[in-house]
Design a protein around this motif. Structure first.
Motif, PDB file in Angstrom:
ATOM      1  N   VAL A   1       0.886  -1.150   0.000  1.00  0.00           N
ATOM      2  CA  VAL A   1       0.000   0.000   0.000  1.00  0.00           C
ATOM      3  C   VAL A   1       0.923   1.199   0.000  1.00  0.00           C
ATOM      4  O   VAL A   1       1.636   1.440   0.964  1.00  0.00           O
ATOM      5  N   GLY A   2       0.946   1.921  -1.103  1.00  0.00           N
ATOM      6  CA  GLY A   2       1.906   3.008  -1.247  1.00  0.00           C
ATOM      7  C   GLY A   2       3.210   2.454  -1.786  1.00  0.00           C
ATOM      8  O   GLY A   2       3.323   2.141  -2.954  1.00  0.00           O
ATOM      9  N   ALA A   3       4.196   2.267  -0.917  1.00  0.00           N
ATOM     10  CA  ALA A   3       5.504   1.756  -1.342  1.00  0.00           C
ATOM     11  C   ALA A   3       5.923   0.593  -0.454  1.00  0.00           C
ATOM     12  O   ALA A   3       5.592   0.548   0.723  1.00  0.00           O
ATOM     13  N   GLY A   4       6.657  -0.344  -1.032  1.00  0.00           N
ATOM     14  CA  GLY A   4       7.140  -1.498  -0.285  1.00  0.00           C
ATOM     15  C   GLY A   4       8.377  -2.066  -0.932  1.00  0.00           C
ATOM     16  O   GLY A   4       8.727  -1.711  -2.055  1.00  0.00           O
ATOM     17  N   ALA A   5       9.060  -2.956  -0.231  1.00  0.00           N
ATOM     18  CA  ALA A   5      10.286  -3.577  -0.743  1.00  0.00           C
ATOM     19  C   ALA A   5      10.016  -5.036  -1.085  1.00  0.00           C
ATOM     20  O   ALA A   5       9.143  -5.664  -0.495  1.00  0.00           O
ATOM     21  N   GLN A   6      10.785  -5.552  -2.045  1.00  0.00           N
ATOM     22  CA  GLN A   6      10.652  -6.936  -2.467  1.00  0.00           C
ATOM     23  C   GLN A   6      12.037  -7.536  -2.649  1.00  0.00           C
ATOM     24  O   GLN A   6      12.973  -6.827  -3.015  1.00  0.00           O
ATOM     25  N   ALA A   7      12.166  -8.835  -2.415  1.00  0.00           N
ATOM     26  CA  ALA A   7      13.388  -9.594  -2.702  1.00  0.00           C
ATOM     27  C   ALA A   7      12.956 -10.980  -3.153  1.00  0.00           C
ATOM     28  O   ALA A   7      12.060 -11.573  -2.558  1.00  0.00           O
TER      29      ALA A   7
ATOM     30  N   THR B   1      16.228  -7.577  -6.008  1.00  0.00           N
ATOM     31  CA  THR B   1      15.587  -6.763  -4.984  1.00  0.00           C
ATOM     32  C   THR B   1      14.810  -5.688  -5.724  1.00  0.00           C
ATOM     33  O   THR B   1      15.144  -5.325  -6.855  1.00  0.00           O
ATOM     34  N   GLY B   2      13.768  -5.190  -5.083  1.00  0.00           N
ATOM     35  CA  GLY B   2      12.952  -4.209  -5.778  1.00  0.00           C
ATOM     36  C   GLY B   2      12.197  -3.286  -4.862  1.00  0.00           C
ATOM     37  O   GLY B   2      12.108  -3.505  -3.659  1.00  0.00           O
ATOM     38  N   ARG B   3      11.666  -2.274  -5.490  1.00  0.00           N
ATOM     39  CA  ARG B   3      10.848  -1.273  -4.813  1.00  0.00           C
ATOM     40  C   ARG B   3       9.496  -1.260  -5.518  1.00  0.00           C
ATOM     41  O   ARG B   3       9.401  -1.047  -6.716  1.00  0.00           O
ATOM     42  N   GLN B   4       8.441  -1.539  -4.753  1.00  0.00           N
ATOM     43  CA  GLN B   4       7.097  -1.641  -5.312  1.00  0.00           C
ATOM     44  C   GLN B   4       6.272  -0.438  -4.912  1.00  0.00           C
ATOM     45  O   GLN B   4       6.322   0.009  -3.765  1.00  0.00           O
ATOM     46  N   VAL B   5       5.488   0.085  -5.864  1.00  0.00           N
ATOM     47  CA  VAL B   5       4.622   1.232  -5.630  1.00  0.00           C
ATOM     48  C   VAL B   5       3.226   0.872  -6.113  1.00  0.00           C
ATOM     49  O   VAL B   5       3.068   0.329  -7.205  1.00  0.00           O
ATOM     50  N   GLY B   6       2.202   1.153  -5.310  1.00  0.00           N
ATOM     51  CA  GLY B   6       0.821   0.905  -5.711  1.00  0.00           C
ATOM     52  C   GLY B   6       0.045   0.232  -4.616  1.00  0.00           C
ATOM     53  O   GLY B   6       0.482   0.155  -3.467  1.00  0.00           O
ATOM     54  N   LEU B   7      -1.124  -0.274  -4.966  1.00  0.00           N
ATOM     55  CA  LEU B   7      -1.973  -1.022  -4.054  1.00  0.00           C
ATOM     56  C   LEU B   7      -2.077  -2.425  -4.615  1.00  0.00           C
ATOM     57  O   LEU B   7      -2.657  -2.632  -5.679  1.00  0.00           O
TER      58      LEU B   7
END
Length: 146
Positions: free
Chosen positions: A106-112, A126-132
């Motif tokens: 929700v908004g921004a989050g991290a991923q691996a 690794t990543g940076r996720q934006v959205g819902l």
């Protein structure tokens, strides 16, 4: 005690096969990768994107596509970067990568994530996720080197 000719041949063939497998793994190489993926869905999700593979100082454009099925809701954009290993050339990155996962942003989050294709290429990302986005699904990701 003497080994039969057939047994000696089988042992020799096994040793030769083992040497070939070890030598091909010893020559495997790697590179860097970065791409952007848009994902959206309701029960069935779809994703698509593009990016760049860097291998031996050369840059290769890549295309991303995929489907997911399970509990999927929302839309997001994820910027991934990482490494590719166990490849002999850029074409080894092309293929289908499968994953099962769960997450929420929700908004921004991290991923691996670490993914492997049928050719043995390994992506460590690794990543940076934006959205819902809320998901608990099985997904497949297709990468094509253009």
């Amino acid at each position: 005690m003497r080994l039969s000719l057939g047994l000696r041949s089988a042992v020799f063939a096994l040793i030769a096969l083992f040497a070939v497998v070890l030598s091909s793994a010893a020559f495997a190489d790697g590179g860097g990768i970065r791409f952007k993926v848009f994902k959206g869905g309701w029960v069935i999700g779809a994703s698509g994107g593009s990016g760049t593979l860097t291998f031996h100082g050369q840059h290769y454009p890549i295309s991303i596509g995929g489907l997911s099925y399970g509990f999927v809701f929302g839309a997001s954009e994820t910027f991934f970067r990482g490494t590719v290993s166990n490849i002999n050339g850029p074409a080894d990155v092309s293929g289908i990568y499968g994953a099962a996962g769960a997450g929420a942003a929700v908004g921004a989050g991290a991923q691996a994530i670490v993914l492997t294709n049928e050719k043995g290429a390994v992506l460590s990302l690794t990543g940076r996720q934006v959205g819902l986005q809320i998901n608990a699904d099985l997904s497949g990701l297709s990468i094509s080197v253009r």
